[in-house]
Design a protein around this motif. Structure first.
Motif, PDB file in Angstrom:
ATOM      1  N   GLN A 107      -4.489 -41.232  -8.454  1.00 30.27           N
ATOM      2  CA  GLN A 107      -3.564 -39.592  -7.742  1.00 30.27           C
ATOM      3  C   GLN A 107      -2.708 -39.772  -7.211  1.00 30.27           C
ATOM      4  O   GLN A 107      -1.579 -39.055  -7.240  1.00 30.27           O
ATOM      5  N   LEU A 108      -2.521 -41.990  -6.582  1.00 27.30           N
ATOM      6  CA  LEU A 108      -1.065 -42.033  -6.267  1.00 27.30           C
ATOM      7  C   LEU A 108       0.119 -41.939  -7.039  1.00 27.30           C
ATOM      8  O   LEU A 108       1.750 -41.478  -7.013  1.00 27.30           O
ATOM      9  N   ALA A 109      -0.478 -42.785  -8.484  1.00 27.33           N
ATOM     10  CA  ALA A 109       0.640 -43.051  -9.095  1.00 27.33           C
ATOM     11  C   ALA A 109       0.914 -41.590  -9.869  1.00 27.33           C
ATOM     12  O   ALA A 109       2.704 -41.190 -10.597  1.00 27.33           O
ATOM     13  N   ALA A 110      -0.180 -40.115  -9.923  1.00 27.59           N
ATOM     14  CA  ALA A 110       0.932 -38.587 -11.064  1.00 27.59           C
ATOM     15  C   ALA A 110       1.670 -38.145  -9.787  1.00 27.59           C
ATOM     16  O   ALA A 110       1.937 -37.394 -10.238  1.00 27.59           O
ATOM     17  N   ALA A 143      -2.783 -31.838 -15.224  1.00 27.57           N
ATOM     18  CA  ALA A 143      -2.166 -31.616 -15.860  1.00 27.57           C
ATOM     19  C   ALA A 143      -1.288 -31.052 -16.130  1.00 27.57           C
ATOM     20  O   ALA A 143      -0.829 -31.095 -17.690  1.00 27.57           O
ATOM     21  N   SER A 144       0.153 -30.679 -15.774  1.00 24.64           N
ATOM     22  CA  SER A 144       0.953 -30.786 -15.495  1.00 24.64           C
ATOM     23  C   SER A 144       1.841 -32.058 -16.383  1.00 24.64           C
ATOM     24  O   SER A 144       2.641 -32.039 -17.351  1.00 24.64           O
ATOM     25  N   LEU A 145       0.973 -33.535 -16.458  1.00 28.59           N
ATOM     26  CA  LEU A 145       1.428 -34.293 -17.082  1.00 28.59           C
ATOM     27  C   LEU A 145       1.114 -34.378 -18.403  1.00 28.59           C
ATOM     28  O   LEU A 145       1.612 -34.556 -18.467  1.00 28.59           O
ATOM     29  N   VAL A 146      -0.534 -34.570 -18.310  1.00 32.38           N
ATOM     30  CA  VAL A 146      -1.511 -34.929 -18.962  1.00 32.38           C
ATOM     31  C   VAL A 146      -1.486 -33.731 -20.381  1.00 32.38           C
ATOM     32  O   VAL A 146      -2.076 -33.771 -21.766  1.00 32.38           O
ATOM     33  N   GLY A 147      -1.273 -32.057 -19.574  1.00 32.87           N
ATOM     34  CA  GLY A 147      -1.666 -31.279 -20.419  1.00 32.87           C
ATOM     35  C   GLY A 147      -3.096 -31.224 -19.726  1.00 32.87           C
ATOM     36  O   GLY A 147      -3.803 -31.567 -19.462  1.00 32.87           O
ATOM     37  N   PHE A 171       0.579 -39.465 -19.911  1.00 29.09           N
ATOM     38  CA  PHE A 171       0.564 -40.599 -17.627  1.00 29.09           C
ATOM     39  C   PHE A 171       1.514 -40.873 -17.576  1.00 29.09           C
ATOM     40  O   PHE A 171       1.701 -41.264 -16.208  1.00 29.09           O
ATOM     41  N   LEU A 172       1.366 -42.232 -18.642  1.00 27.72           N
ATOM     42  CA  LEU A 172       2.738 -43.050 -18.649  1.00 27.72           C
ATOM     43  C   LEU A 172       4.469 -42.162 -19.319  1.00 27.72           C
ATOM     44  O   LEU A 172       3.936 -42.238 -20.192  1.00 27.72           O
ATOM     45  N   ASP A 173       5.008 -42.756 -18.438  1.00 25.79           N
ATOM     46  CA  ASP A 173       6.556 -42.776 -18.919  1.00 25.79           C
ATOM     47  C   ASP A 173       7.172 -44.759 -20.043  1.00 25.79           C
ATOM     48  O   ASP A 173       8.087 -44.397 -21.055  1.00 25.79           O
TER      49      ASP A 173
END
Length: 249
Positions: A107-110, A143-147, A171-173
């Motif tokens: 949650q924090l990472a996102a 969902a905006s990050l990973v679909g 999720f990761l860059d």
């Protein structure tokens, strides 16, 4: 060491460390409560250009420390308030991840703008193991990050995924070999700190869908001198010295 949020500022980079070694850096109720105020102070510090969030030792954050909650605590409200404060931080934020990034850790990472991680790290969103309804704002951010499909996979199953899959799903860059994470984060945050905070602030607001303030940002650009400095530096083949800083909130 007791559970704590540690922080330092050097070279324009603020580093916040989630430290709770006895429980794989799980966030206690007091840590959730403390994070918004800590972020507010760092946001107001003109010496801070970039923020890095990481975990002590070999783990990013294994979630929430349920044992620290009292009967009067609302764990979701505490976590969401901290998450939203991190997402609203007005300068670039980067999560530097090792080991477990699970539950409240994910949650924090996102909520950070970017996520760099070390090979061997693991990710999961686990409310389905506890019968908890994951907050709407947190679900939309995931969902905006990973679909939507991957967000549903994570939320429906509460299964962990490895770093390679986290990278593929967005999720990761960046994913770094063991031992290379700190070097890469230091290198990249130096780059971020050298760039235009004006450009970064506007881009962050627009990309996050938090406003449609083109006129505001045009006024900021016109009064900053940063555009003229950037063009002059380019023509003179030197590093620009940008001076714009976010106005007090």
């Amino acid at each position: 060491m007791d559970a704590a949020l540690l922080h330092s500022v050097a070279g324009g980079v603020a580093t916040v460390v989630v430290s709770h070694p006895a429980k794989r850096n799980a966030m206690t109720a007091d840590m959730w409560r403390a994070l918004p105020g800590l972020l507010s102070g760092l946001a107001a510090d003109p010496a801070v250009r970039v923020l890095v969030l990481t975990g002590a030792g070999a783990t990013f954050c294994a979630g929430a420390d349920i044992s620290s909650l009292t009967g009067s605590d609302d764990p979701q409200a505490l976590a969401v308030a901290a998450e939203e404060a991190l997402a609203a931080f007005p300068k670039p934020t980067l999560a530097a991840i090792r080991g477990f990034c699970v539950g409240g850790g994910s949650q924090l990472a996102a909520a950070c703008d970017l996520r760099f991680a070390e090979e061997g790290s693991s990710y999961g969103v686990t409310p389905a193991k506890l019968g908890i309804v994951y907050p709407a704002s947190s679900t939309r951010r995931l969902a905006s990050l990973v679909g939507p499909a991957t967000a549903k996979y994570l939320l429906f199953s509460a299964e962990l995924i490895d770093a390679d899959r986290a990278l593929r799903t967005g999720f990761l860059d960046e994913l770094l070999p063991a031992g290379e994470l700190d070097k890469r984060v230091a290198e990249f945050t130096r780059i971020l700190a050298s760039r235009s905070a004006l450009t970064q602030g506007a881009a962050k607001e627009f990309a996050d869908g938090r406003g449609d303030r083109d006129a505001y940002w045009s006024d900021q650009a016109a009064g900053s001198g940063d555009t003229a400095e950037g063009v002059a530096a380019f023509l003179e083949r030197r590093a620009p010295a940008f001076t714009w800083t976010p106005p007090p909130r």
